[in-house]
Design a protein around this motif. Structure first.
Motif, PDB file in Angstrom:
ATOM      1  N   GLU A 456       0.838  -1.206   0.000  1.00 54.77           N
ATOM      2  CA  GLU A 456       0.000   0.000   0.000  1.00 54.77           C
ATOM      3  C   GLU A 456       0.872   1.254   0.000  1.00 54.77           C
ATOM      4  O   GLU A 456       0.570   2.241  -0.683  1.00 54.77           O
ATOM      5  CB  GLU A 456      -0.928  -0.011   1.211  1.00 54.77           C
ATOM      6  CG  GLU A 456      -2.039  -1.065   1.123  1.00 54.77           C
ATOM      7  CD  GLU A 456      -2.869  -1.139   2.386  1.00 54.77           C
ATOM      8  OE1 GLU A 456      -2.403  -0.633   3.431  1.00 54.77           O
ATOM      9  OE2 GLU A 456      -3.968  -1.713   2.333  1.00 54.77           O
ATOM     10  N   ILE A 457       1.971   1.214   0.753  1.00 54.50           N
ATOM     11  CA  ILE A 457       2.901   2.346   0.775  1.00 54.50           C
ATOM     12  C   ILE A 457       3.508   2.558  -0.607  1.00 54.50           C
ATOM     13  O   ILE A 457       3.610   3.700  -1.093  1.00 54.50           O
ATOM     14  CB  ILE A 457       3.997   2.118   1.838  1.00 54.50           C
ATOM     15  CG1 ILE A 457       3.404   2.223   3.243  1.00 54.50           C
ATOM     16  CG2 ILE A 457       5.149   3.109   1.666  1.00 54.50           C
ATOM     17  CD1 ILE A 457       4.350   1.766   4.347  1.00 54.50           C
ATOM     18  N   VAL A 458       3.917   1.465  -1.260  1.00 51.30           N
ATOM     19  CA  VAL A 458       4.495   1.583  -2.606  1.00 51.30           C
ATOM     20  C   VAL A 458       3.475   2.181  -3.571  1.00 51.30           C
ATOM     21  O   VAL A 458       3.801   3.069  -4.377  1.00 51.30           O
ATOM     22  CB  VAL A 458       4.982   0.216  -3.112  1.00 51.30           C
ATOM     23  CG1 VAL A 458       5.474   0.310  -4.556  1.00 51.30           C
ATOM     24  CG2 VAL A 458       6.097  -0.320  -2.222  1.00 51.30           C
ATOM     25  N   LYS A 459       2.242   1.710  -3.498  1.00 51.52           N
ATOM     26  CA  LYS A 459       1.202   2.188  -4.406  1.00 51.52           C
ATOM     27  C   LYS A 459       0.955   3.686  -4.232  1.00 51.52           C
ATOM     28  O   LYS A 459       0.737   4.417  -5.212  1.00 51.52           O
ATOM     29  CB  LYS A 459      -0.085   1.407  -4.173  1.00 51.52           C
ATOM     30  CG  LYS A 459      -1.171   1.675  -5.211  1.00 51.52           C
ATOM     31  CD  LYS A 459      -2.336   0.727  -5.045  1.00 51.52           C
ATOM     32  CE  LYS A 459      -3.363   0.948  -6.156  1.00 51.52           C
ATOM     33  NZ  LYS A 459      -4.495  -0.003  -6.058  1.00 51.52           N
ATOM     34  N   LYS A 460       1.021   4.169  -2.997  1.00 48.48           N
ATOM     35  CA  LYS A 460       0.820   5.601  -2.741  1.00 48.48           C
ATOM     36  C   LYS A 460       2.051   6.432  -3.077  1.00 48.48           C
ATOM     37  O   LYS A 460       1.930   7.628  -3.356  1.00 48.48           O
ATOM     38  CB  LYS A 460       0.462   5.816  -1.262  1.00 48.48           C
ATOM     39  CG  LYS A 460      -0.918   5.330  -0.873  1.00 48.48           C
ATOM     40  CD  LYS A 460      -1.276   5.754   0.541  1.00 48.48           C
ATOM     41  CE  LYS A 460      -0.356   5.144   1.575  1.00 48.48           C
ATOM     42  NZ  LYS A 460      -0.744   5.512   2.966  1.00 48.48           N
ATOM     43  N   SER A 461       3.220   5.828  -3.046  1.00 46.28           N
ATOM     44  CA  SER A 461       4.457   6.595  -3.125  1.00 46.28           C
ATOM     45  C   SER A 461       5.009   6.755  -4.533  1.00 46.28           C
ATOM     46  O   SER A 461       5.770   7.703  -4.790  1.00 46.28           O
ATOM     47  CB  SER A 461       5.535   5.939  -2.245  1.00 46.28           C
ATOM     48  OG  SER A 461       5.119   5.848  -0.899  1.00 46.28           O
ATOM     49  N   PHE A 462       4.647   5.847  -5.455  1.00 48.67           N
ATOM     50  CA  PHE A 462       5.285   5.847  -6.769  1.00 48.67           C
ATOM     51  C   PHE A 462       4.227   5.785  -7.869  1.00 48.67           C
ATOM     52  O   PHE A 462       3.278   5.005  -7.777  1.00 48.67           O
ATOM     53  CB  PHE A 462       6.257   4.670  -6.898  1.00 48.67           C
ATOM     54  CG  PHE A 462       7.340   4.692  -5.862  1.00 48.67           C
ATOM     55  CD1 PHE A 462       8.460   5.501  -6.016  1.00 48.67           C
ATOM     56  CD2 PHE A 462       7.229   3.931  -4.702  1.00 48.67           C
ATOM     57  CE1 PHE A 462       9.445   5.540  -5.048  1.00 48.67           C
ATOM     58  CE2 PHE A 462       8.212   3.961  -3.737  1.00 48.67           C
ATOM     59  CZ  PHE A 462       9.321   4.780  -3.902  1.00 48.67           C
ATOM     60  N   PRO A 463       4.390   6.592  -8.917  1.00 43.27           N
ATOM     61  CA  PRO A 463       3.381   6.609  -9.989  1.00 43.27           C
ATOM     62  C   PRO A 463       3.435   5.340 -10.831  1.00 43.27           C
ATOM     63  O   PRO A 463       4.492   4.742 -11.025  1.00 43.27           O
ATOM     64  CB  PRO A 463       3.782   7.831 -10.825  1.00 43.27           C
ATOM     65  CG  PRO A 463       5.259   7.987 -10.586  1.00 43.27           C
ATOM     66  CD  PRO A 463       5.487   7.545  -9.167  1.00 43.27           C
ATOM     67  N   LEU A 464       2.268   4.945 -11.333  1.00 38.62           N
ATOM     68  CA  LEU A 464       2.150   3.821 -12.247  1.00 38.62           C
ATOM     69  C   LEU A 464       1.650   4.323 -13.592  1.00 38.62           C
ATOM     70  O   LEU A 464       0.944   5.328 -13.679  1.00 38.62           O
ATOM     71  CB  LEU A 464       1.168   2.773 -11.716  1.00 38.62           C
ATOM     72  CG  LEU A 464       1.442   2.167 -10.348  1.00 38.62           C
ATOM     73  CD1 LEU A 464       0.362   1.123 -10.032  1.00 38.62           C
ATOM     74  CD2 LEU A 464       2.812   1.534 -10.306  1.00 38.62           C
ATOM     75  N   VAL A 465       2.008   3.625 -14.650  1.00 38.21           N
ATOM     76  CA  VAL A 465       1.486   3.895 -15.988  1.00 38.21           C
ATOM     77  C   VAL A 465       0.639   2.707 -16.396  1.00 38.21           C
ATOM     78  O   VAL A 465       1.090   1.554 -16.302  1.00 38.21           O
ATOM     79  CB  VAL A 465       2.620   4.125 -17.005  1.00 38.21           C
ATOM     80  CG1 VAL A 465       2.045   4.371 -18.400  1.00 38.21           C
ATOM     81  CG2 VAL A 465       3.503   5.291 -16.576  1.00 38.21           C
TER      82      VAL A 465
END
Length: 487
Positions: A456-465
């Motif tokens: 969850e932290i990764v998902k909030k912290s880094f943008p996805l394409v």
């Protein structure tokens, strides 16, 4: 306070600092270096002492971060190892997994112990580059290194040993060797005994997120650093990357995409069925008792080797140059099986691709753009095949596919993959292995509680394409041709 991750891949390494603040993770690359193997007469080796020198350079640069470090950890590729003698000194330079000493060794091993028994005990897929076949080759060749050795250490274990003086083997990397029992989670003494590989070489196993020592006083003094704790991260880089897959779903499919493409899902128990053996899947250990049920695919190594050859021929293309050239080539003309053994260590990768297409009676790509497009489309189609195998074996249906690692920057490959699988592809983070390493350190410090919380932290912290599928009919037709080509 922050932590420092050393993330070493098969072609480069980096030191990445990470800080966790209010539920968000930030990272900063402070040192990057090449990892270039050395060809000596007869064997291909890793330059392990230079890699350790680069680790010390990364520690030196960490002094300018402006904040103190809580710990440091190392992750690398799997399979390769060093041997330590009774005095605690390194015996020789570690062999590269592509070294030719394993040629023919798989068949010789199967004369002693069957494929079926090896898989039922270890759950690991069969590749000639596996640790088992390197050790067996050394035994068959009466290697003086093996005769003098007192301890087997995999590459991150060895670098950590240089740093701390403590010799442990980290669990996620140990599971990849095909010498580790999937059920008991210990070294498999039956396989070692049958193959006459000295069992005394294989020592204590340490789990991810455990404290594994402290930087030696001599190194702290040399670098003017405090005595930093050293954590055992998920030291197999794919295990670290899977920790950093940005999902909250229990069932998900991923590719850790770089030199190799490692594609699969996460399970709570190893899957050791005859069909999993037939499809040559693997069950590698993950954090928290999980298993990475996946298949190794040759990956961007093929593109990297083409670029290396072209550079030798005075064609200094960048990777963006090659992708741009590929956009102008005709689509879906010819395909390769990336895992065909002819691509494992060819002398001239572009010529090998052309020869494969001749041998399979396909249009032969000639220009750099045509060859690159052939590679990218073939990888995407292989990903679809492996995704379908994964769903068949696990009984799961995945909504889409996460691509993490350096390959997530390759927009052509990501779009082709979405087209091939007819589902969304979520790309990023590119630095998943370093991020996973950092997360496990924060778990060791009890600042992150669970892997779900970490993701969850990764998902909030880094943008996805997000890449949505396109051209479904053309890609379905291409997939049918691809399946008939490689069987």
């Amino acid at each position: 306070m922050g932590v420092l991750a050393f993330d070493l891949g098969a072609s480069s390494g980096r030191a990445v600092a990470g800080r966790l603040n209010c539920g968000l993770l930030t990272i900063e690359e402070i040192h990057r270096f090449s990892n270039i193997p050395v060809q000596l007469p007869g064997h291909l080796h890793w330059d392990i002492l230079n890699l350790f020198r680069e680790i010390k350079q990364g520690l030196l640069k960490s002094r300018s971060l402006g904040y103190p470090l809580q710990s440091v950890a190392i992750d690398t590729w799997a399979l390769d190892f060093g041997l330590i003698d009774r005095k605690g000194e390194l015996l020789g330079n570690p062999y590269h997994y592509r070294d030719g000493q394993t040629e023919g060794m798989m068949d010789q091993v199967f004369e002693v112990i069957s494929r079926e028994e090896i898989f039922s005990r270890t759950g690991i897929q069969f590749m000639p580059v596996n640790t088992l076949y390197h050790l067996f080759a050394m035994k068959r060749n009466r290697s003086h290194l093996l005769e003098q050795a007192d301890r087997f250490l995999m590459i991150p274990d060895l670098l950590r040993y240089f740093l701390t003086g403590e010799a442990y083997t980290e669990y996620t990397n140990a599971t990849t060797t095909q010498l580790f029992h999937a059920g008991s989670r210990t070294w498999d003494t039956r396989i070692l005994g049958l193959l006459d590989i000295p069992a005394h070489l294989f020592g204590s196993i340490i789990q991810p997120a455990a404290f594994a020592g402290t930087v030696l006083p001599s190194i702290s003094k040399e670098l003017s650093l405090p005595p930093l704790p050293v954590i055992a991260a998920c030291e197999h880089d794919t295990a670290s990357a899977v920790v950093a897959v940005p999902t909250v779903d229990r069932d998900f499919a991923y590719i850790s995409c770089g030199t190799w493409s490692l594609m699969g899902t996460e399970l709570s128990e190893p899957l050791l069925s005859p069909k999993a053996l037939g499809y040559n899947f693997t069950n590698e250990g993950g954090i928290g008792g999980t298993y990475r049920f996946l298949k190794n695919i040759m990956g961007l190594w093929i593109l990297q080797e083409c670029r290396r050859i072209w550079e030798q021929e005075n064609k200094p293309f960048t990777f963006p140059d090659l992708i741009e050239a590929a956009t102008h080539a005709r689509p879906l003309q010819a395909f390769i099986d990336p895992d065909h053994l002819t691509f494992l260590r060819p002398d001239h990768m572009p010529e090998q691709i052309m020869q494969y297409c001749r041998d399979t009676k396909q249009p032969v790509p000639h220009s750099e753009g045509e060859i690159v497009r052939c590679i990218m489309e073939s990888l995407a189609l292989k990903y679809r095949m492996v995704l379908e195998m994964t769903e068949e074996l696990t009984g799961k249906k995945f909504k889409g596919l996460h691509i993490v690692g350096g390959g997530s920057h390759n927009s052509m490959l990501c779009q082709f993959t979405a087209n091939a699988i007819a589902r969304p592809v979520w790309a990023g983070p590119a630095e998943a292995t370093a991020i996973g390493n950092i997360i496990v350190q924060y778990m060791a410090h009890e600042q992150i509680g669970t892997v779900r919380e970490a993701r969850e932290i990764v998902k909030k912290s880094f943008p996805l394409v997000t890449y949505e599928p396109d051209d479904a009919d053309e890609w379905n037709d291409a997939y049918a041709r691809y399946r008939s080509l490689i069987g």
